[in-house]
Design a protein around this motif. Sequence first.
Motif, short mmCIF file in Angstrom:
data_model
loop_
_atom_site.label_atom_id
_atom_site.label_comp_id
_atom_site.label_asym_id
_atom_site.label_seq_id
_atom_site.Cartn_x
_atom_site.Cartn_y
_atom_site.Cartn_z
N GLN A 1 0.84 -1.21 0.00
CA GLN A 1 0.00 0.00 0.00
C GLN A 1 0.87 1.25 0.00
O GLN A 1 0.59 2.22 -0.72
N VAL A 2 1.94 1.24 0.78
CA VAL A 2 2.86 2.37 0.81
C VAL A 2 3.55 2.52 -0.54
O VAL A 2 3.66 3.63 -1.09
N LEU A 3 3.99 1.41 -1.11
CA LEU A 3 4.67 1.45 -2.41
C LEU A 3 3.76 2.02 -3.49
O LEU A 3 4.20 2.80 -4.35
N GLU A 4 2.50 1.64 -3.45
CA GLU A 4 1.54 2.14 -4.44
C GLU A 4 1.23 3.61 -4.22
O GLU A 4 1.15 4.39 -5.18
N GLN A 5 1.04 4.00 -2.96
CA GLN A 5 0.80 5.41 -2.65
C GLN A 5 1.93 6.29 -3.16
O GLN A 5 1.70 7.37 -3.71
N GLU A 6 3.13 5.83 -2.96
CA GLU A 6 4.32 6.62 -3.29
C GLU A 6 4.77 6.44 -4.74
O GLU A 6 5.65 7.16 -5.20
N GLN A 7 4.16 5.47 -5.43
CA GLN A 7 4.60 5.14 -6.79
C GLN A 7 6.12 4.89 -6.80
O GLN A 7 6.87 5.50 -7.57
N ALA A 8 6.52 4.01 -5.93
CA ALA A 8 7.94 3.74 -5.72
C ALA A 8 8.62 3.24 -6.97
O ALA A 8 8.08 2.42 -7.73
N ASP A 9 9.83 3.75 -7.19
CA ASP A 9 10.66 3.30 -8.31
C ASP A 9 11.67 2.25 -7.87
O ASP A 9 12.00 1.34 -8.63
N VAL A 10 12.20 2.41 -6.65
CA VAL A 10 13.23 1.50 -6.14
C VAL A 10 12.87 1.15 -4.70
O VAL A 10 12.51 2.02 -3.91
N LEU A 11 13.01 -0.14 -4.38
CA LEU A 11 12.79 -0.62 -3.01
C LEU A 11 14.04 -1.34 -2.54
O LEU A 11 14.60 -2.17 -3.26
N THR A 12 14.48 -1.03 -1.32
CA THR A 12 15.55 -1.81 -0.71
C THR A 12 14.96 -2.68 0.39
O THR A 12 14.09 -2.24 1.16
N VAL A 13 15.44 -3.93 0.45
CA VAL A 13 15.07 -4.87 1.51
C VAL A 13 16.40 -5.40 2.07
O VAL A 13 17.40 -4.71 2.02
N TYR A 14 16.42 -6.62 2.62
CA TYR A 14 17.66 -7.25 3.06
C TYR A 14 17.91 -8.51 2.22
O TYR A 14 17.01 -8.99 1.53
N ASP A 15 19.11 -9.05 2.34
CA ASP A 15 19.38 -10.32 1.69
C ASP A 15 18.59 -11.42 2.41
O ASP A 15 18.03 -11.19 3.49
N PRO A 16 18.47 -12.61 1.82
CA PRO A 16 17.61 -13.65 2.41
C PRO A 16 17.96 -14.05 3.84
O PRO A 16 17.10 -14.52 4.59
N HIS A 17 19.22 -13.86 4.22
CA HIS A 17 19.67 -14.20 5.58
C HIS A 17 19.47 -13.02 6.54
O HIS A 17 19.79 -13.11 7.73
N GLY A 18 18.92 -11.92 6.03
CA GLY A 18 18.72 -10.75 6.87
C GLY A 18 20.00 -10.14 7.36
O GLY A 18 20.06 -9.56 8.45
N ASN A 19 21.08 -10.28 6.58
CA ASN A 19 22.42 -9.79 6.90
C ASN A 19 23.13 -10.60 7.97
O ASN A 19 24.31 -10.90 7.84
N TYR A 20 22.42 -10.95 9.04
CA TYR A 20 23.10 -11.74 10.08
C TYR A 20 22.16 -12.68 10.81
O TYR A 20 22.49 -13.17 11.89
#
Length: 260
Positions: A112-131
Amino acid sequence: MSVLVCFHAHPDDEVFTTGGVMRMAADAGHRVVLVTATDGALGEVPDGLLAEGETLVERRRAELQTSADALGVHRVVLLGHPDSGMVGTPDNTRADAFCNVDVEVAAAQLAQVLEQEQADVLTVYDPHGNYGHPDHVQVHAVGVRAAELAGVHAVYEATTDRDQMRELVTANPTWVEEGASTPDVETFGLPAEEITTRVDVTTVMAAKRAAMAAHATQVGDFGPFLAMAPEQLAAAFGSEVFRRRGPRPEHLETALPLQP
């Protein structure tokens, strides 16, 4: 102008892996949105720091806003899920802990936030969550699914260069508190060969340091780094690294794909 959305687990997580790219994006005229999944209620806090009647959640929310201001963030969104605690602790089993929330439910919130903002780029974490922190692992799953729901194709996994971290830990033994066990660097982030994007953020290290200092309750995480000389801090955190999801770019990227 592009819209960059950075999705993190707890207040303070925004600094290490995306603080620089957020500040640089804002300085370049892009819109920057910071989304935090949990309230950070299970973080440690130094004795006597909280005011009478003040909760850790209230303080960390205020710290997050101060950090966001330093990093040029235009909007902070708190999804408000309960903190799951460190891996292996009893709080991991709570039904309402973020690590146990249905991925589809949490992804719909973020989408919902991504759609509201019309996001172009999203950052998340790697599958292990970094640590391996359960909330960080969940950020990966939720973020990837939210991008699918909202149709965001430029998804970047914020991570740590494992090879560089190994060298830094070896060269800086004082980072490990006396009597504590040496962290298992082999479980941190990703090997350098898997990194697709490496952004030089040394020009905004003052802002990144100010964001670190904003999180006074997390002095255990930031204290050793705040004591560093500027050149040492830049050596440790002057590069932010990512793995782009999808086809691997032909060449190492030096910026996120934010368009004027």
